[in-house]
Structure formats: C-alpha cells, structure tokens
Design a protein around this motif. Sequence first.
Motif, PDB file in Angstrom:
ATOM      1  N   GLY A 164      16.594  15.514  32.666  1.00 19.53           N
ATOM      2  CA  GLY A 164      15.476  14.661  32.914  1.00 19.53           C
ATOM      3  C   GLY A 164      14.634  15.154  34.194  1.00 19.53           C
ATOM      4  N   ARG A 222      20.706  16.885  25.105  1.00 20.57           N
ATOM      5  CA  ARG A 222      20.032  15.594  26.239  1.00 20.57           C
ATOM      6  C   ARG A 222      20.517  14.188  25.741  1.00 20.57           C
ATOM      7  NH1 ARG A 222      14.439  14.846  29.192  1.00 20.57           N
ATOM      8  NH2 ARG A 222      14.500  12.658  29.287  1.00 20.57           N
ATOM      9  N   ARG A 223      20.402  14.245  24.351  1.00 16.08           N
ATOM     10  CA  ARG A 223      20.732  12.662  23.601  1.00 16.08           C
ATOM     11  C   ARG A 223      22.257  12.597  23.880  1.00 16.08           C
ATOM     12  NH1 ARG A 223      18.027  13.930  18.593  1.00 16.08           N
ATOM     13  NH2 ARG A 223      15.659  13.660  19.133  1.00 16.08           N
ATOM     14  N   GLU A 248      22.984  11.614  27.693  1.00 18.39           N
ATOM     15  CA  GLU A 248      22.437  10.246  28.017  1.00 18.39           C
ATOM     16  C   GLU A 248      23.448   9.333  27.400  1.00 18.39           C
ATOM     17  OE1 GLU A 248      17.804  11.157  28.437  1.00 18.39           O
ATOM     18  OE2 GLU A 248      18.440  10.348  26.586  1.00 18.39           O
ATOM     19  N   TYR A 251      24.196  14.492  36.987  1.00 19.42           N
ATOM     20  CA  TYR A 251      23.768  13.217  36.217  1.00 19.42           C
ATOM     21  C   TYR A 251      24.768  12.044  36.195  1.00 19.42           C
ATOM     22  CZ  TYR A 251      21.427  11.263  32.315  1.00 19.42           C
ATOM     23  OH  TYR A 251      20.688  10.373  31.438  1.00 19.42           O
ATOM     24  N   TRP A 252      25.717  12.551  35.553  1.00 24.28           N
ATOM     25  CA  TRP A 252      26.728  11.426  35.215  1.00 24.28           C
ATOM     26  C   TRP A 252      27.305  10.576  36.501  1.00 24.28           C
ATOM     27  CZ3 TRP A 252      28.993  15.523  31.607  1.00 24.28           C
ATOM     28  CH2 TRP A 252      28.273  15.332  30.187  1.00 24.28           C
ATOM     29  N   LYS A 305      24.872   8.267  37.443  1.00 25.37           N
ATOM     30  CA  LYS A 305      24.743   7.015  36.507  1.00 25.37           C
ATOM     31  C   LYS A 305      26.237   6.377  36.715  1.00 25.37           C
ATOM     32  CE  LYS A 305      23.492   6.997  31.960  1.00 25.37           C
ATOM     33  NZ  LYS A 305      23.338   7.617  30.908  1.00 25.37           N
TER      34      LYS A 305
END
Length: 421
Positions: A96, A180-181, A184, A216-217, A220
């Motif tokens: 992203g 990417r999916r 996510e 990223y993870w 999150k």
Amino acid sequence: MLRLTRRQVLKVLGGATVAAAAGGLPRELVGWVQAQEPGRALLPRPGRRVVIVGCGISGAMCARTLRKLVPEVEVVVLERNPSYVSGPSHVDYLVGLEDARKVTVTFDGLAREGVKLIRAGVTGVRPGESRVLTPQGFVEYSVLVLATGLVPAEHEVRNLLENRRLSPHAWTWAGTVELRRAVEAFNGGTFVISVPPPPYKCPPGPYEVACLVQEYWRNKGVRAEVVVLDSSDRPQPPLLADLWRRVLQEKGIVYKPSFKVVELDPTTRTLISDRGERQRFDLASVIPPQRAPLFIEEAGLGAPFVPIDPATFRSRTQENVYATGDVAASPYTKSAFTAFLQGRNAAYHIARALGRDRGDPDPVFNQCWPYTSSKEALLVEVAWDREGRAIPARNRTGPPSAAHVQARKSWEYGILRAAYG
Ligand SMILES: Cc1cc2nc3c(=O)[nH]c(=O)nc-3n(C[C@H](O)[C@H](O)[C@H](O)COP(=O)(O)OP(=O)(O)OC[C@H]3O[C@@H](n4cnc5c(N)ncnc54)[C@H](O)[C@@H]3O)c2cc1C
C-alpha cells in the motif's frame, strides 16, 4: 450432447467470419476466427521498418529514441497489453505504498510521436522471412528488436503452477495483485519467500519484499515469522550481500542460503530444496526461475536469454535482430534502470546500422535503491564501459537512508515520463 456435422461447422464458421468482419461477435471469438488466418500482413510491405516486440520500459525507450534519431524510419511496436505497470512499484503496491494509477502508463504519448502501436501478442518469429507472427497476422521488418522482458518458469518448481493460490509472487503484475490480497488477509504464522538462481529481474527485490511485509504485519499487530530461502549462497546482488545480511539479522528475518526450492508440497504446506531440505509455510511466495518467452527459443534466437553483443545490442546469430532489457543475455543487471538505458542505446546502434550515425550514447549504468522499510532504502550503483565491461572502481553502495527513498521515487516517475512521454 450437441453434435454438429462438418457442413454445419463450416456454416457456423463462415457465418462467424462474416459476423466478425461486421463486428458482431464477442472479442474472444473474433480472436479465434482470426487465429485461423495468420497469413495476412497486418501492415503494407515496409520501406525501412523497425519492429519492436514489447512496450515495457526498454521497448518504449527504444521506440521513442528511434523516432528522434531516424524520423524517416517507420517504428512499429507490438504489445499484448493495453498499458504498462512500472516494475519497481510492484513492491510499493504490495504493502500500500503506491497508488497503481500513478505508475501505470498508456502508449498514447508514443502514438502521438508517430510510433505505430499494434495490440497483439507475438507468437513467433521467422528470421529467414524477416516476419513476426501474431494470431491476427504477420508484420514484416527490416530490423527486429526483442524487448519482451522475461516470463516466470513456474513449471520448473514441481506443483507450483497447480498451487499458485498458496504461493503468489510479485514478479508479474497479476501476481502482485494476488500477493497483496494474501498479505492483507494473512492473520499470522510463517511467511516464506524464495529467491531463484540468478539472473532474475531485480536482484534485491525478494529481500525488499521480506522487509516490507514484515513491517506491514508488525504495524497491523499480526504475528509473523518471515523466512527467506535463497538459491544463492549469499543475498543478491553480491555487492549488497553484507548489508542485506546485517539488515535481515537486525529485523529478525530468518535467512537460509543455498536453499533452491524445487518442489511445493501442498498437503503439508512445505517447500523442498534440491538437497531435500524442507521448510513449512502458512503463506509462501516462491519466485520462479525466469527466462525469455518460448517463441524466442522456438525461433532459434536464444534460450534462456537472447545472446547479444553488449556494445551494440545486436543478436549474435541474426544481423538484423537486436535485444534489449531483461530478455538479453548481457552483463547488465536485469533492472528497469539498465533496461531503460539499453533501449536508448540500442536505438543509437540501430540508427547507425540504418546509415544515420548519431554518435555514441553514454554507457549503461545501474542505480538502485532497495527498500529496507517503508522509510529507508539502500543504495547500489554499478558501472560498465561502452563494451559492457564492468568498472568495479565505480561501484558504490550505501546504508539504509530516507534520502534513498526520495531518490527512488523521483527516478521512477522520471524514467516513465522519459520513455512514454
Ligand atoms: C517486484 C519487482 C521489483 C522491481 N524493482 C526494481 C527496482 O527497484 N529498480 C529497477 O531498476 N528495476 C526493478 N525491477 C525490474 C524491472 O521492472 C525490470 O527489469 C524491467 O521492467 C525490465 O524492462 P523490459 O522492458 O526489459 O521488460 P518488461 O518491463 O518486462 O516489459 C516487457 C513488455 O513486453 C510485453 N511482451 C512480452 N511478451 C510479449 C509478446 N509475446 N507479445 C507482445 N508483447 C509482449 C509485456 O507485456 C511488457 O509490456 C523490479 C521488478 C520486479 C518484478
């Protein structure tokens, strides 16, 4: 079951041809009907015509430069896609950091400059007849430039093709969207990325992906172990090996050298190496070995890459064939930076071969800023002379820095503008 007689089939096909000509059929069927008639010339017999296969960064830059250097020569580009997504931003998009629309270009700028664009997937070359073949018909050339980039050879890793869902990768645009999916949707466990044997496009790319998805993870709150399995005995490119080792270690990313993945076992979710070692995963991203498209090999123009003279980009086997960018067997790194410069430089050599000497362009050079996080990137620079010989004294590396991220983005937008207008 519906059975048709030969007469009925011919009637349907005849009708389809008429309806297709009238534009009354779905696109797929029009393509299929036309595929039965590959003997048609798509353009009138050429005066002097350069045909470029592929409108990636290298093909586009070659076409644009040719229009400037030899405006009297017809330049035709065959490209299978309606637009092009810049390679370096695949990794940004994955987590992203980039809006895909900002790094997707159409070919309208090239068309405005007089490049003729044909939307077609090339399926063959007949060097003896100086023709490229497409399902719609053929195009004749005086000079052919192969700028197709590489295709992932998924079939070289057992069970990978059949289990793409378990292991998407960012080395195609469709794969990037899929990965990417998956990134996510990932809710924890072991993520394993595997690095193919060199040469492959973007040597630092796999380690960048490992660093970015881990960050990223973490942001999150997803608990993930990140593992890199490397076919090589050290991180790539070799100039960055020590810096990568340090970065991966500091981030707690597990690095396993000399682990060449040859099989994916979907039932146990395990990757298996050529030496029988095993690595379990919850989500995998096996980057397959990469090679020139099959039609190039079938035409006898080279495999796994097209052998060229790195000084002129001319094929070592065919006088009027050139190859630039990733598809060429050359000393240059398989990167957008060198592909762009190779396209430009090939145009100078083609112009000279067509009787217009426009001097010598600067030699190919590579500069790359691989992400270590969304905020910092490394630096690597590699230089060659005009003959394609490496100049080690001019190589340079730099540690993670925010300035490198800025440089990376402005460079990428800049080469897209320069190649596509
Ligand atoms: C994840 C990732 C990250 C990267 N990061 C960087 C980076 O940070 N810096 C950098 O410099 N490089 C980077 N790269 C590498 C860079 O994208 C490639 O090296 C570069 O795009 C090669 O350019 P090319 O023109 O040779 O081939 P491509 O860009 O692959 O273009 C080839 C074109 O040919 C077309 N084509 C192929 N076959 C046919 C056919 N049969 N008929 C018609 N058209 C055809 C394709 O549709 C495509 O448009 C990255 C690549 C990836 C995958």
